[in-house]
Design an enzyme around this catalytic site. Sequence first.
Site, PDB file in Angstrom:
ATOM      1  N   GLU A 253       0.806  -1.214   0.000  1.00 31.65           N
ATOM      2  CA  GLU A 253       0.000   0.000   0.000  1.00 31.65           C
ATOM      3  C   GLU A 253       0.842   1.268   0.000  1.00 31.65           C
ATOM      4  O   GLU A 253       0.432   2.301  -0.551  1.00 31.65           O
ATOM      5  CB  GLU A 253      -0.930   0.014   1.232  1.00 31.65           C
ATOM      6  CG  GLU A 253      -1.943  -1.113   1.273  1.00 31.65           C
ATOM      7  CD  GLU A 253      -3.081  -0.916   0.290  1.00 31.65           C
ATOM      8  OE1 GLU A 253      -3.245   0.223  -0.199  1.00 31.65           O
ATOM      9  OE2 GLU A 253      -3.796  -1.884   0.009  1.00 31.65           O
ATOM     10  N   ASP A 271      -7.631   5.554  -8.871  1.00 38.04           N
ATOM     11  CA  ASP A 271      -8.142   4.195  -9.088  1.00 38.04           C
ATOM     12  C   ASP A 271      -9.662   4.135  -9.079  1.00 38.04           C
ATOM     13  O   ASP A 271     -10.244   3.052  -9.021  1.00 38.04           O
ATOM     14  CB  ASP A 271      -7.573   3.241  -8.041  1.00 38.04           C
ATOM     15  CG  ASP A 271      -8.039   3.561  -6.619  1.00 38.04           C
ATOM     16  OD1 ASP A 271      -8.622   4.657  -6.414  1.00 38.04           O
ATOM     17  OD2 ASP A 271      -7.815   2.737  -5.722  1.00 38.04           O
ATOM     18  N   THR A 276      -7.388   7.821  -1.081  1.00 35.59           N
ATOM     19  CA  THR A 276      -6.891   6.643  -0.377  1.00 35.59           C
ATOM     20  C   THR A 276      -6.018   7.130   0.773  1.00 35.59           C
ATOM     21  O   THR A 276      -5.151   7.993   0.562  1.00 35.59           O
ATOM     22  CB  THR A 276      -6.060   5.746  -1.313  1.00 35.59           C
ATOM     23  OG1 THR A 276      -6.891   5.264  -2.365  1.00 35.59           O
ATOM     24  CG2 THR A 276      -5.476   4.560  -0.555  1.00 35.59           C
TER      25      THR A 276
END
Length: 475
Positions: A253, A271, A276
Amino acid sequence: MKKRLLSLICAVSVCAGTVLAGSAIWRTQSWGVETSGELNITGFQISTVYGGIRTLYSVAERINGSRVTERGLVYGLADVVDESKLDINHQGENIRAFAATSEGLLSSDNGTGNYAMTIDYGAYNIAAFTQEYIVRPYAKLRNGTYYYGAVDSFTVYNLADRLYKKSQMKSQAGHEYLFNTILKIVNSNYSCLDYEPETIPETTVPATTTPETTVPATTIPETTVPETTQPENKTIENGDLMKIAFAIVSSAENSSLNFKEQYSYIENIGDGRGYTGGIIGFTSGTGDMLEVVEQYIALKPQNNPLEQYLPALRAVNGTDSVAGLGSNYMRAWRNAAKDQEMIDAQNKIVREWYLHPAVADAQTDGLSILGQFIYYDAMVMHGPGNDSESFGGIRKAAQRAALTPAKGGNEADYLKAFIEARKKIMLLEEAHEDLSRLNAQLKFINEGNYEMKLPLTWTMYGDSFTLTQSILDSI
């Protein structure tokens, strides 16, 4: 793809603690729907694993001589729904009906099926815990006629209060969960009580054969894991094994082994999931970032830097939009990560949404420590749902291809089948076409390192990583 748990309903199967329906508020009705005494709410439980209220109910296999072809529950929000409209025909924003599945069938005897269905809390705050729900069972007959049972009601707080005061959870941990997660959130002055369960004869606890029943809660185990699986303290939920799991996920990640530095991370990686951020990559588009912020606000209700962004987070949930957020929100997120409450909020969502469910499922399937990690990594990326693109769907696909160790299968064969099923889902998205995560897991399987013993070496998105005990100790 990673998906938010449904705000009203999620199908889960692991709980502890029962409040019998007779102790809740019953209502009878004679409205314009067919009712029958052969459909009944039999009790409620609280799931410490998935964070939800589980409704237990029974439906006869035949009503008025006609075979039942579908059965389930209708839920509504009590403050906005007239009980006379709590039926299939009035479904909408505040009324939802859900049919039972084979996974929800607990037992069948004397022509009656005993079922379970769970609604998640929706959020970990006062509003969610004090929201009153109404619920009733329904059955559809072969001729298309619907029958309904009596209406019952509950709030998360009231059920937790009853179970806590009577020490009706299966374990001390479950007892403390009620206090820390629900009761003191609603009432900061709630009194802490010792765990003093009633003594139940051992013969009433056939956990390996009937793990879920409507008997008093102290006889209901919190999981359906046979005692012959991993020892209780040997999971990736704690200690060095947890740190190893978190470090490997962090390498994927955040391109770093130091997962503790990732609480402040946030960006839009393009994405299709909005922002995120955080220790495992919570996203604004799938709901878990919203859950983190709501939990953070519950832990720090005063002068909270993220509270002003709640409306925007709720508005963009389920989309790739970042409207109303922007650079100011990103700056506020990074500043919030300096608070211990924000760290605690992220850890709580990780544990309750991803880590604990993954370990529980892995233990049910008889998997090793490596298997627990492989399940956890999939849960983080794809979410805990049951559709084909979420963890539950991938697990089902794997089990169609290979036997789990719990059913006599070879672990390597099963884990490779799971990875292959996951690979097919990942390749549906351009953002996931790099299969480094799966290649690293296959490497561990081929090395036979099922206990994930250090040192570990792997490659992630072109970067090489080595994890030794000394590196782990430094994190």
